[in-house]
Design an enzyme around this catalytic site. Sequence first.
Site, PDB file in Angstrom:
ATOM      1  N   HIS A 163       0.577   1.842  -5.668  1.00 38.74           N
ATOM      2  CA  HIS A 163       0.354   0.507  -5.118  1.00 38.74           C
ATOM      3  C   HIS A 163       0.968  -0.554  -6.036  1.00 38.74           C
ATOM      4  CE1 HIS A 163      -3.453   2.334  -3.210  1.00 38.74           C
ATOM      5  NE2 HIS A 163      -2.665   2.003  -2.198  1.00 38.74           N
ATOM      6  N   CYS A 248      -9.139  -1.272  -8.382  1.00 37.47           N
ATOM      7  CA  CYS A 248      -9.383  -0.682  -7.059  1.00 37.47           C
ATOM      8  C   CYS A 248     -10.819  -0.203  -6.868  1.00 37.47           C
ATOM      9  CB  CYS A 248      -8.399   0.440  -6.770  1.00 37.47           C
ATOM     10  SG  CYS A 248      -8.357   1.751  -7.989  1.00 37.47           S
TER      11      CYS A 248
END
Length: 258
Positions: A163, A248
Amino acid sequence: MPSQKALIRRPSPRLAEGLVTHIEREKVDVDLAVEQWEAYAEALRTHGWETFEVDPADDCPDSVFVEDAVVVFRNVALISRSGAESRRAETAGVEEAVARLGCSVNWIWDPGTLDGGDVLKVGDTVYVGRGGRTNAAGVQQLRAALEPLGARVVAVPVNKVLHLKSAVTALPDGTVIGHEPLVDTPSLFPRFLPVPEESGAHVVLLGGGKLLMAASAPKTAELLAGLGHDPVLVDISEFEKLEGCVTCLSVRLRELYV
């Protein structure tokens, strides 16, 4: 006043089955991961954050990585649609949680895909990683949802990591930090500071100059402390085996006025 609310989600018993894409699979100690997750949540609370547990999703191995399921900008929550089809069931509980907190709920629709971990907010600029989990249609839908709220959406390439926020995050003054070998185009960011460790690229802004960071990045912690920041280190080794990082494991709602 700005809010300090954070969504968290207890690790699934199937955590060890979580996806890996850019690293070799290692054995995950699920019991240790639960202990690390509890310490992470306690670190948030210790520094003034009110935590809200999203209903567990025990059949979803990656569900602890709650940030991927939603992007929050001011009072708008945009429910993600992961590029990894196996992760799409994670969003239901997150949708319920943000609705309970008073967010206006929107969605990414087919053919769009987007993971929340691909979205980095720096003031009113929203960087979105265009790569493995987020496609062009997802970027377009993010732009359509957030630009009317005053956001400037900037797409950046992501090829070397899972990501965008696996590669870069930002300091309180807006300086973007990253481990340069894993950042596709550092020049896209007005101010970029290279850090010496991969996990040093990940910081959560706790407020008051405090930065939540992984204990696996001591050199970066020393560097940032020398610049006047106050690192708060947590051990997340079991989540790092699944390409997880400090960002996250929670969704921070900073501008939730209800």
